[in-house]
Design an enzyme around this catalytic site. Structure first.
Site, short mmCIF file in Angstrom:
data_model
loop_
_atom_site.label_atom_id
_atom_site.label_comp_id
_atom_site.label_asym_id
_atom_site.label_seq_id
_atom_site.Cartn_x
_atom_site.Cartn_y
_atom_site.Cartn_z
N ASP A 285 0.86 -1.17 0.00
CA ASP A 285 0.00 0.00 0.00
C ASP A 285 0.90 1.23 0.00
O ASP A 285 2.13 1.14 0.09
CB ASP A 285 -0.94 -0.01 1.20
N TRP A 286 0.30 2.39 -0.09
CA TRP A 286 1.00 3.66 -0.30
C TRP A 286 2.09 3.87 0.77
O TRP A 286 1.79 4.07 1.95
CB TRP A 286 -0.01 4.81 -0.26
#
Length: 755
Positions: A285-286
């Site tokens: 994820d980011w």
């Protein structure tokens, strides 16, 4: 320079073939692996690490340095560029100007629509209609693909049983079975029958794992649970997604039992790769690789890169931990070149399957127009079936045009084209929205006088400035429809709420309008279940519409006027008050299960009563033991009865199948749809089992007086669970089965499994 690239590329695309090359679609697995092997043999280490980099482009001009990185093979994937001309120009840099000519993955959050916005995923789950969910994803894929996007970060299949968590809006609810069925439907919609087909885009199941169980519903918070609970509740939708061929899987932000998911070998190596034999790629994820240090799991960026890579994260999103450190880790012999090759192979495999090596460019004219009539109609049907009728006292709904002459429409959500779209709709345009007020005006025509007042400027307004006008028009009208809820920004990522009542002065406004004595219909537009017991006691009818998307207005108006009957069912339990959370239907029995007879209310306790364990069962003194509305619940304008439940056998052996049937009859006067649901209880288990588990459902349309036989097939493997030895197995013993219209179904039978 970049604009010149775009101009040159437009000409190149016009000269290229409009159809997807069959070469990619016809490649056999062994041919794909041979192509991957050849590429890996020719690639430098820097180019391999480049394939592991997912770079955020954003809406601004692409920096010259990023363009050069693509030429140099240092970028394998991009996200957040949706201008098809710019996407094609960037693909040209990768394909025609880099040494290896490897095309780019182009990612975007296409969560519940691209330009045509569908109900948020929790709303779509309320439809209990896999075909509609698949259709919505297909339309979203077509619209995104028209802009050059070939990869989406959906579906989100985290199980969530805490509506305080803002991202419950993006989930498919609280149940592993429902989430598995609808999640795989969404994957089919995005990916089609073949990734190489035009309009197919790669899906990414997220977030592995346990993200929806964050402590206290606080986003990014820690998760601590048993291995059995993880495997029996939170992992099944991901296993189903893997078996459905989802192209990629995204890790979660949370730590799980002390180990952040992005560095969790047990999740990514043992379960995902070894047990499930998943062949796709894993993306962080980011910036979650760098966040391993923030967790206190690693000491610095290099260690963060090591833990993520060693755990099996193939691609890093929006960070440079891999780019900055993987080469050094290889030189230190901590990460092997074989590991890198395996991870890059996972990425290349999806690029080949997408057909990008044969057709990397997008010709927008090959795709249907955005927000076309067909897409809007699909969005309307999806919105209509997502709405749940929670209350309908005295048959207040549907409205009869011949019985009312005036209508008051009140509330901040009645005519807000932006807010009805919901969270996480980067490409949605409120100019395309058709609001409830717009649609109600069309229904009212010249025969019904329609009066409108906002009452509150926003859902969070804390003053009574608009109350007088709202009360005035309510007093002058036959019926009042109030559009309340929460704005889209109040749910979604990082938007957890400790208090999930209607925000602002909405409850005060509802009370004052209800005091006029006019029938009040409450339409709630929100991204989560809200605690609405107090307003529910004040109004005649409630439609829970979630955030319904572009066509929410016409869908809601048609339901209000009876063009169609509501058919939505709750995909998540509604608490009476926030203190009941977590509350869900598949709870354990405990050694002291509550009953209606054992519950004692706090107001009934005498002052200075002698100390005693009231009821000796598990309940709240101030909230009892039942939710406000249970999982699977939803009313209709018609009525349905369930009768004559039967099993094909009362005793079956492990490995066999049982058939469970019941008669469903529309006993009302309206043609309508009903979601028939099958629930099971394993009475005695190696570990304690839930009091009910959803094992099947079917949505059926019946005419008044019509009866159909509901038929469910259940294999003993469907009753398997992870036991105390961490073995997945069904067990012999007694089982209950219920068929009905919600998790509180009462039509019951029993069967036994033997060895």
């Amino acid at each position: 320079m970049f604009n010149k690239l775009i101009s040159c590329l437009l000409l190149a695309i016009l000269l290229s073939s409009a159809s997807i090359s069959q070469a990619a679609a016809d490649q056999r697995p062994e041919q794909i692996e041979q192509q991957i092997s050849k590429l890996l043999t020719e690639m430098t280490l820097a180019e391999k690490i480049g394939q592991m980099a997912l770079v955020n482009i954003g809406a601004t001009k692409v920096p010259a340095a990023t363009q050069q990185d693509i030429r140099d093979g240092k970028v394998g994937s991009i996200l957040n560029e949706v201008d098809v001309n710019k996407v094609n120009a960037l693909q040209r840099l990768a394909v025609e100007e880099s040494r290896m000519g490897i095309p780019l993955l182009v990612g975007r959050d296409v969560i519940h629509g691209f330009k045509t916005i569908f109900p948020l995923p929790l709303g779509q789950a309320a439809s209990w209609n896999p075909k509609l969910v698949e259709q919505a994803a297909r339309i979203s894929a077509l619209e995104a693909a028209k802009s050059g996007v070939n990869w989406t970060f959906a579906p989100m299949i985290d199980i969530s049983r805490d509506p305080r968590w803002g991202r419950i809006a993006e989930t498919l609810g609280e149940d592993p079975y429902l989430s598995s069925v609808l999640g795989t439907a969404m994957i089919r919609g995005f990916q089609g029958s073949d990734l190489a087909d035009k309009g197919s885009i790669a899906a990414s199941a997220k977030h592995l794992a346990g993200y929806g169980a964050a402590e206290s519903g606080l986003d990014y918070n820690s998760v601590d649970m048993s291995e059995q609970k993880l495997r029996n509740v939170y992992l099944p939708p991901f296993k189903a997604a893997a078996e459905a061929g989802v192209a990629s899987i995204m890790t979660s932000f949370n730590d799980l039992n002390g180990i952040p998911s992005t560095g969790n070998e047990h999740l990514l190596k043992q379960i995902l790769r070894r047990e499930w034999e998943y062949p796709g790629f894993v993306v962080s994820d980011w910036q979650s690789v760098g966040q391993l240090t923030m967790h206190g799991f690693t000491t610095n960026d290099k260690e963060a890169a090591y833990e993520a890579a060693n755990a099996g994260v193939d691609m890093e999103m929006a960070g440079t931990m891999y780019a900055d450190n993987l080469k050094l880790l290889i030189e230190e012999d901590r990460i092997s070149l074989q590991q890198i090759d395996s991870m890059v192979a996972n990425i290349l495999r999806i690029k080949i399957q997408l057909g990008l090596f044969n057709n990397p460019y997008t010709k927008a004219s090959d795709f249907p127009e955005l927000v076309n009539a067909e897409h809007l109609q699909a969005a309307k049907v999806s919105a209509m079936q997502s709405v749940v009728l929670l209350k309908n006292s005295h048959h207040t709904l549907p409205l009869d045009k011949h019985q009312i002459s005036s209508l008051a429409v009140i509330g901040p959500m009645a005519d807000d084209p932006y807010e009805q779209l919901g969270t996480w709709i980067f490409d949605g345009d409120p100019l395309h929205s058709q609001t409830p007020l717009m649609a109600l005006k069309k229904h009212a025509g010249d025969g019904i006088q329609l009066r409108y007042a906002k009452g509150l400027q926003t859902t969070r307004t804390k003053n009574r400035d608009g109350f007088a006008e709202a009360v005035r028009i309510a007093s002058q009208s036959d019926v009042v429809i109030m559009f309340m809820g929460e704005e889209s920004i109040l749910s979604g990522e990082a938007h957890s709420r400790a208090d999930i009542d209607l925000p602002g002065y909405q409850q005060q406004l509802i009370s004052e309008i209800a005091a006029t004595g006019k029938p009040v219909i409450l339409v709630v537009m929100a991204g989560r279940p809200l605690t609405i017991e107090q307003p529910a006691n004040s109004v005649a009818a409630i439609l829970y519409a979630w955030h319904p998307g572009t066509m929410g207005g016409p869908a809601i108006a048609d339901l209000l006027f009876g063009v169609e009957s509501p058919s939505g069912k709750l995909p998540v339990t509604f608490p009476r008050m926030v203190g009941q959370i977590p509350i869900y239907y598949a709870r354990k029995n405990t050694g002291k299960p509550a009953t209606d007879e054992t519950v004692v209310h706090i107001d009934d306790i005498e002052v200075r009563a002698k100390q005693t364990s009231f009821g000796m069962t598990s309940f709240y003194l101030d909230a009892g033991h039942r939710p406000l509305y249970p999982f699977g619940y939803g009313l209709s304008y018609s009525e349905f009865s369930y009768d004559n439940i039967q099993t094909s056998t009362k005793q079956l052996k492990l490995g066999e199948t049982i058939q469970i049937t019941a008669e469903l009859t529309n006993t009302g006067e309206t043609e309508a749809e009903e979601v028939a649901q099958l629930y099971i209880r394993d009475l005695v288990g190696n570990i304690t089992r839930p009091i009910k588990e959803l094992k099947g459902f079917i949505k059926i349309r019946l005419k008044p007086g019509e009866t159909q036989i509901i038929n469910f097939q259940l294999h003993t493997d469907d009753l398997a669970f992870y036991n105390r030895k961490m073995e997945l197995a069904a067990e012999p013993g007694a089982f209950y089965a219920w068929i009905g219209g919600s998790s509180e179904a009462t039509l019951k039978t029993e069967f036994h499994i033997t060895k």
